[in-house]
Design an enzyme around this catalytic site. Structure first.
Site, PDB file in Angstrom:
ATOM      1  N   GLY A   1       0.756  -1.244   0.000  1.00 57.45           N
ATOM      2  CA  GLY A   1       0.000   0.000   0.000  1.00 57.45           C
ATOM      3  C   GLY A   1       0.785   1.292   0.000  1.00 57.45           C
TER       4      GLY A   1
ATOM      5  N   GLU B   1       3.784  -6.902   1.650  1.00 54.74           N
ATOM      6  CA  GLU B   1       3.443  -7.178   0.245  1.00 54.74           C
ATOM      7  C   GLU B   1       3.446  -5.912  -0.600  1.00 54.74           C
ATOM      8  OE1 GLU B   1       0.082 -10.645   1.025  1.00 54.74           O
ATOM      9  OE2 GLU B   1      -0.520  -8.545   0.809  1.00 54.74           O
ATOM     10  N   PRO B   2       4.579  -5.246  -0.743  1.00 51.92           N
ATOM     11  CA  PRO B   2       4.571  -4.025  -1.557  1.00 51.92           C
ATOM     12  C   PRO B   2       4.373  -4.321  -3.037  1.00 51.92           C
ATOM     13  CG  PRO B   2       6.807  -4.603  -0.922  1.00 51.92           C
ATOM     14  CD  PRO B   2       5.900  -5.579  -0.219  1.00 51.92           C
ATOM     15  N   GLY B   3       3.598  -3.487  -3.690  1.00 51.23           N
ATOM     16  CA  GLY B   3       3.399  -3.609  -5.134  1.00 51.23           C
ATOM     17  C   GLY B   3       3.794  -2.297  -5.795  1.00 51.23           C
ATOM     18  N   ARG B   4       2.870  -1.341  -5.733  1.00 51.61           N
ATOM     19  CA  ARG B   4       3.051  -0.051  -6.394  1.00 51.61           C
ATOM     20  C   ARG B   4       4.402   0.598  -6.063  1.00 51.61           C
ATOM     21  NH1 ARG B   4      -0.868   3.160  -8.338  1.00 51.61           N
ATOM     22  NH2 ARG B   4      -2.475   1.903  -7.333  1.00 51.61           N
TER      23      ARG B   4
ATOM     24  N   CYS C   1     -11.324   5.909 -28.213  1.00 51.28           N
ATOM     25  CA  CYS C   1     -12.585   6.609 -28.461  1.00 51.28           C
ATOM     26  C   CYS C   1     -13.346   6.895 -27.172  1.00 51.28           C
ATOM     27  CB  CYS C   1     -13.440   5.791 -29.417  1.00 51.28           C
ATOM     28  SG  CYS C   1     -12.649   5.586 -31.003  1.00 51.28           S
TER      29      CYS C   1
ATOM     30  N   TYR D   1       0.684  -1.076 -12.210  1.00 51.83           N
ATOM     31  CA  TYR D   1      -0.701  -1.290 -12.629  1.00 51.83           C
ATOM     32  C   TYR D   1      -0.993  -0.820 -14.058  1.00 51.83           C
ATOM     33  CZ  TYR D   1      -1.337  -2.430  -7.727  1.00 51.83           C
ATOM     34  OH  TYR D   1      -1.213  -3.006  -6.499  1.00 51.83           O
TER      35      TYR D   1
HETATM   36  C1  LIG Z   1      -3.785  -8.060  -0.645  1.00 55.66           C
HETATM   37  C2  LIG Z   1      -2.949  -7.042  -1.295  1.00 55.66           C
HETATM   38  N1  LIG Z   1      -1.642  -7.000  -0.987  1.00 55.66           N
HETATM   39  C3  LIG Z   1      -0.821  -6.106  -1.573  1.00 55.66           C
HETATM   40  C4  LIG Z   1      -1.288  -5.209  -2.496  1.00 55.66           C
HETATM   41  C5  LIG Z   1      -0.330  -4.249  -3.114  1.00 55.66           C
HETATM   42  O1  LIG Z   1      -0.669  -2.937  -2.848  1.00 55.66           O
HETATM   43  P1  LIG Z   1       0.254  -1.785  -3.404  1.00 55.66           P
HETATM   44  O2  LIG Z   1       0.443  -2.029  -4.837  1.00 55.66           O
HETATM   45  O3  LIG Z   1      -0.515  -0.548  -3.129  1.00 55.66           O
HETATM   46  O4  LIG Z   1       1.532  -1.856  -2.631  1.00 55.66           O
HETATM   47  C6  LIG Z   1      -2.646  -5.206  -2.835  1.00 55.66           C
HETATM   48  C7  LIG Z   1      -3.162  -4.240  -3.818  1.00 55.66           C
HETATM   49  O5  LIG Z   1      -4.254  -3.810  -3.850  1.00 55.66           O
HETATM   50  C8  LIG Z   1      -3.497  -6.149  -2.214  1.00 55.66           C
HETATM   51  O6  LIG Z   1      -4.792  -6.196  -2.509  1.00 55.66           O
END
Ligand SMILES: Cc1ncc(COP(=O)(O)O)c(C=O)c1O
Length: 416
Positions: free
Chosen positions: A238, A276-279, A345, A374
């Protein structure tokens, strides 16, 4: 004028003639070799970020793991980088399991999410021995028990924390579709503890995405801790990324100081912590290069490019602001305020609503920084769009890791 270069991956620079370089590769050369639009990842910057996360988390809580949220950039090559850097992978669907396996992950290091897991996905997870399945609801437990397999599970808890981010990427508030409120989680935990097959390993929490302050993360720990002592606490992802000059996301150390500070206060010292970092892992490690196809001056000046919502849905989905520049002329003198739009469009197909570009003209290359999160994920075929390629740039060498779709790809699923 703010320096646009600071929004590009660390290590980006301008060549002697002003041309943008990414991972040591000139943007014009990348466009020439791979066409446009093209998503360019600075591979060393990506690896460095993965290592930073690992080092900083382990320093604060040795019994811990960083698990990359694949959904943020589910290209096999990106997952492979994470595996090589010693991270686990969070998957939220069967397809991400498939690519994670191809990326070489030890299935024991996969954390499997989803609020609507199907029988097939559970079967796939079980067949491959996925390490942890995160139970979102009672139906997950029904399915897992029906699978007849021994499975380690976490239970996803809604902490009742509302972070200051767009409603579409909030997940930890009461009323979220993800997880269970503590009062509903408690009986499900008791059921799992009685199950002969399922092993109740711990709890999971995730408050949302693009969060630019640390308090919501810290605040999410106590509600989880109140459910009892477990072996594992997955505290989600997050952390926000820097998309614009105005964004000042917490650094990884600042974020972890707050999160692990709360963990020290509320969680058992011997527990394992997962994040669990993503973004924040990928957003700023990539940029998209487009070619300007049209410039239309009128009530507003529209600069249209050869991509748009087919490669970046972040703007349309939650009004994410991006910046942009003409690749050889950042900070040039003859700036013009324009709206950068895509080729699809939809009037909502806007990439940047109001940005100063230096004398934009047809044929110019335009770069948008911070497109690593994303964007690849939600690339689509709207208007027959061929999804864009992904290129890893490193030390002046460019490597194609995902090719552009072909016309044949567009026809490949037709059966008649
Ligand atoms: C369960 C869970 N973990 C981790 C993430 C990654 O979040 P972020 O990309 O904001 O770090 C998400 C994204 O929505 C998620 O749903």
């Amino acid at each position: 004028m703010a320096d646009l270069l600071t929004l590009f991956p660390p290590g980006s620079a301008r060549d002697d003639d002003g041309m943008l370089t990414l991972g040591g590769c000139r943007a014009d050369a990348l466009a020439e070799e791979f066409g446009t639009p093209v998503l360019v990842v600075d591979e060393p910057a990506l690896r460095a970020r993965a290592r930073e996360y690992r080092t900083e988390l382990t320093a604060r809580w040795p019994r811990s793991r960083v698990v990359f949220a694949s959904k943020a950039f589910p290209a096999t090559a990106v997952q492979r980088v994470m595996v090589e850097e010693g991270l686990g992978l969070d998957v939220a669907g069967g397809g991400e399991i498939i690519t994670a396996l191809k990326a070489g992950i030890d299935p024991a290091l996969i954390v499997h999410h989803g609020n609507a897991k199907t029988d097939d996905e559970i079967a796939l997870a079980v067949e491959h021995g996925v390490g942890l399945v995160v139970v979102d609801n009672a139906n997950d437990v029904d399915r897992l028990e029906a699978s007849g397999a021994n499975v380690d599970v976490l239970v996803r808890v809604i902490p009742g924390v509302t972070a200051d981010t767009h409603a579409h990427v909030l997940t930890g508030h009461e009323g979220s579709k993800f997880g269970l409120l503590p009062a509903d989680a408690a009986p499900l935990i008791a059921r799992i503890e009685r199950s002969p097959r399922l092993r109740m390993r711990g709890l999971h929490v995730h408050v949302g995405s693009q969060i630019l302050d640390v308090e919501p993360f810290a605040d999410s720990v106590a509600p989880v801790a109140a459910l009892g002592e477990f072996e594992v606490y997955d505290l989600g992802g997050g952390l926000g990324a820097r998309y614009t000059y105005a964004d000042h996301p917490p650094s990884v150390p600042e974020y972890l100081d707050a999160l692990i500070g709360a963990a020290r206060e509320h969680l058992p010292a011997e527990a394992e912590i997962i994040i669990e970092p993503g973004r924040s892992m990928v957003a700023e490690r990539a940029a998209t290069i487009y070619r300007v196809t049209t410039v239309k001056r009128g009530v507003r000046t529209f600069v249209a490019v050869d991509g748009g919502m087919g490669d970046n849905l972040e703007v349309a989905l939650f009004q994410q602001r991006f910046e942009a520049g003409i690749v050889g002329r950042f900070g040039g003198s003859d700036m013009e305020r324009v709206t950068v739009v895509g080729r699809h469009c939809e009037s909502g197909d806007v990439l940047v609503d109001g940005v100063d570009l230096s004398a934009p003209g047809v044929g110019d290359l335009l770069a948008v920084p911070a497109t690593g999160a994303y964007c690849y994920t939600m690339a689509n075929n709207y208007n027959g769009n061929r999804r864009l390629p992904v290129v890893f740039a490193r030390d002046g060498r460019a490597r194609l890791v995902v090719r552009r779709e072909t016309w044949d790809d567009l026809l490949a699923r037709d059966v008649d």
